[in-house]
Design an enzyme around this catalytic site. Structure first.
Site, PDB file in Angstrom:
ATOM      1  N   CYS A  90     -36.094 -90.024  -2.484  1.00  0.00           N
ATOM      2  CA  CYS A  90     -36.519 -88.939  -3.375  1.00  0.00           C
ATOM      3  C   CYS A  90     -37.754 -88.300  -2.767  1.00  0.00           C
ATOM      4  O   CYS A  90     -38.780 -88.969  -2.596  1.00  0.00           O
ATOM      5  CB  CYS A  90     -36.815 -89.470  -4.773  1.00  0.00           C
ATOM      6  SG  CYS A  90     -37.297 -88.186  -5.948  1.00  0.00           S
ATOM      7  N   HIS A 223     -26.117 -84.477  -6.441  1.00  0.00           N
ATOM      8  CA  HIS A 223     -26.927 -83.304  -6.757  1.00  0.00           C
ATOM      9  C   HIS A 223     -26.158 -82.014  -6.467  1.00  0.00           C
ATOM     10  O   HIS A 223     -25.300 -81.982  -5.571  1.00  0.00           O
ATOM     11  CB  HIS A 223     -28.213 -83.291  -5.922  1.00  0.00           C
ATOM     12  CG  HIS A 223     -29.173 -84.400  -6.241  1.00  0.00           C
ATOM     13  ND1 HIS A 223     -28.880 -85.722  -6.053  1.00  0.00           N
ATOM     14  CD2 HIS A 223     -30.445 -84.363  -6.727  1.00  0.00           C
ATOM     15  CE1 HIS A 223     -29.925 -86.463  -6.411  1.00  0.00           C
ATOM     16  NE2 HIS A 223     -30.877 -85.661  -6.821  1.00  0.00           N
ATOM     17  N   ASP A 249     -34.384 -79.848 -11.350  1.00  0.00           N
ATOM     18  CA  ASP A 249     -35.636 -80.175 -10.671  1.00  0.00           C
ATOM     19  C   ASP A 249     -36.605 -79.007 -10.784  1.00  0.00           C
ATOM     20  O   ASP A 249     -36.281 -77.873 -10.434  1.00  0.00           O
ATOM     21  CB  ASP A 249     -35.349 -80.487  -9.200  1.00  0.00           C
ATOM     22  CG  ASP A 249     -36.465 -81.270  -8.527  1.00  0.00           C
ATOM     23  OD1 ASP A 249     -37.637 -81.064  -8.889  1.00  0.00           O
ATOM     24  OD2 ASP A 249     -36.160 -82.077  -7.640  1.00  0.00           O
ATOM     25  N   GLY A 254     -37.350 -82.363  -2.532  1.00  0.00           N
ATOM     26  CA  GLY A 254     -37.597 -82.782  -1.160  1.00  0.00           C
ATOM     27  C   GLY A 254     -36.348 -83.140  -0.383  1.00  0.00           C
ATOM     28  O   GLY A 254     -36.113 -82.628   0.728  1.00  0.00           O
ATOM     29  N   THR A 255     -35.500 -84.012  -0.950  1.00  0.00           N
ATOM     30  CA  THR A 255     -34.258 -84.344  -0.240  1.00  0.00           C
ATOM     31  C   THR A 255     -33.320 -83.142  -0.235  1.00  0.00           C
ATOM     32  O   THR A 255     -32.565 -82.936   0.714  1.00  0.00           O
ATOM     33  CB  THR A 255     -33.569 -85.572  -0.865  1.00  0.00           C
ATOM     34  OG1 THR A 255     -33.310 -85.338  -2.262  1.00  0.00           O
ATOM     35  CG2 THR A 255     -34.425 -86.814  -0.717  1.00  0.00           C
TER      36      THR A 255
END
Length: 333
Positions: A90, A223, A249, A254-255
């Site tokens: 994450c 996601h 989010d 970030g990912t």
């Protein structure tokens, strides 16, 4: 009957929550964080549910649990938990966790300005900028990221045909760009993102069922990233990333930013060394970079980095009492 006590530092990274559990997490054997993740999922997932779900959390809650690292080249181990599950990696969680841990003195870097965490997805190197007791920026050098599948046609109930890519940046992301069947983020209410994303994810999983080529423990579409042009003139792109059952989010993710850069490099829209400023749904920014090229099994990939800021917003002692009928949390359907 028993009552479990968890000591937490609550923070947010560019708007998205990070609850860092500093004490009270389950004792796990001295194995890799990848193995710890499997044990946690199998035997202790009630901890995640109790701390992430209502009434102690909410639909967007995300967090981490600190552990000693099993690796000599890492300073600390991090287990990522959120409403959707126990993640291999994450990005926003790393930025928030590192900020909270450094400011609270929970980790002592061997060299000021750098450290390394052991995540379930692997070793993640960190650079940070500190001003006095405050951490102003964290840059994480994320795991190898790659484009897993391109130009996939999905049939999505109530939406129709979508052309998508699937990329990995620590988690697997369906990446959707404006096209004939979808006009972009400005044409879409937040409620529509929440309604349609699970349908997109389900369709992608049914068709692709991705498995990481080097680690079969990492698998499945988790996601959905809806992409568009930026509003901020300093940014290169904007997104809304969906996870869990209802979560969007608030950070640029970030990912997700790592997966997006891997997709754009594979499509010759970015190259090694390029900067990529990613804008979130609320306008916050991550400063990202394509650090180098790499190979992920049979796939050409990249080594990405992500920089952002986090803010500690409080210290929190949470009780989970077995007498509470809602001890292990709940989610509305």
């Amino acid at each position: 009957m028993s009552r479990h006590t968890f000591f937490c530092i609550d923070a947010h990274t560019c708007g998205n929550p990070v609850r860092v559990i500093t004490a009270g997490g389950p004792l796990l054997p001295n194995v890799s964080m990848a193995e710890k993740r499997l044990i946690f999922q199998r035997e202790h997932d009630w901890v995640r549910q109790a701390l992430m779900f209502e009434p102690r959390g909410h639909d967007v809650m995300s967090g981490s649990i600190l552990y000693p690292s099993s690796r000599e080249d890492c300073d600390i181990g991090v287990l990522f938990i959120e409403v959707s599950g126990c993640l291999p990696m994450c990005g926003h969680g790393t930025i928030g966790t590192v900020t909270a841990a450094l400011e609270a003195g929970l980790v002592m870097p061997r060299v000021e300005g750098t450290l390394a965490i052991e995540a379930p997805a692997g070793r993640v190197a960190i650079d940070y900028v500190r001003s006095g007791a405050t951490v102003e920026q964290v840059r994480l050098y994320n795991v190898a990221s790659y484009l897993h599948a391109a130009d996939i046609e999905l049939e999505v109930p109530t939406l129709g045909k979508l052309n998508v890519d699937l990329a990995y940046g620590g988690n697997f992301y369906v990446i959707i760009e404006p096209q004939a069947g979808w006009a972009g983020l400005d044409s879409m209410a937040v409620s529509e993102i929440v309604r349609l994303s699970p349908l997109v994810r389900q369709a992608a999983q049914a068709l692709l069922a991705p498995v990481h080529p080097l680690d079969s423990r990492i698998q499945g579409v988790s996601h959905v990233m809806w992409c568009d042009k930026p509003r901020n003139p300093s940014a290169h792109a904007r997104n809304a990333v969906f996870y869990g059952d209802k979560a969007i989010d608030r950070s640029p993710c970030g990912t997700g930013s790592s997966a997006r850069m891997a997709q754009m490099v594979a499509r010759n829209r970015l190259k090694v060394g390029d900067e990529f400023i990613h804008e979130s749904i609320i306008g916050t920014l991550f400063d990202c970079r394509v650090e180098s090229a790499t190979q992920v099994g049979a796939f050409a990939g990249i080594m990405p980095s992500i920089a952002g800021w986090a803010q500690v917003i409080g210290h929190n002692t949470i009780f989970v009492d077995e007498r509470d009928p809602l001890a292990h949390g709940f989610q509305l359907g």
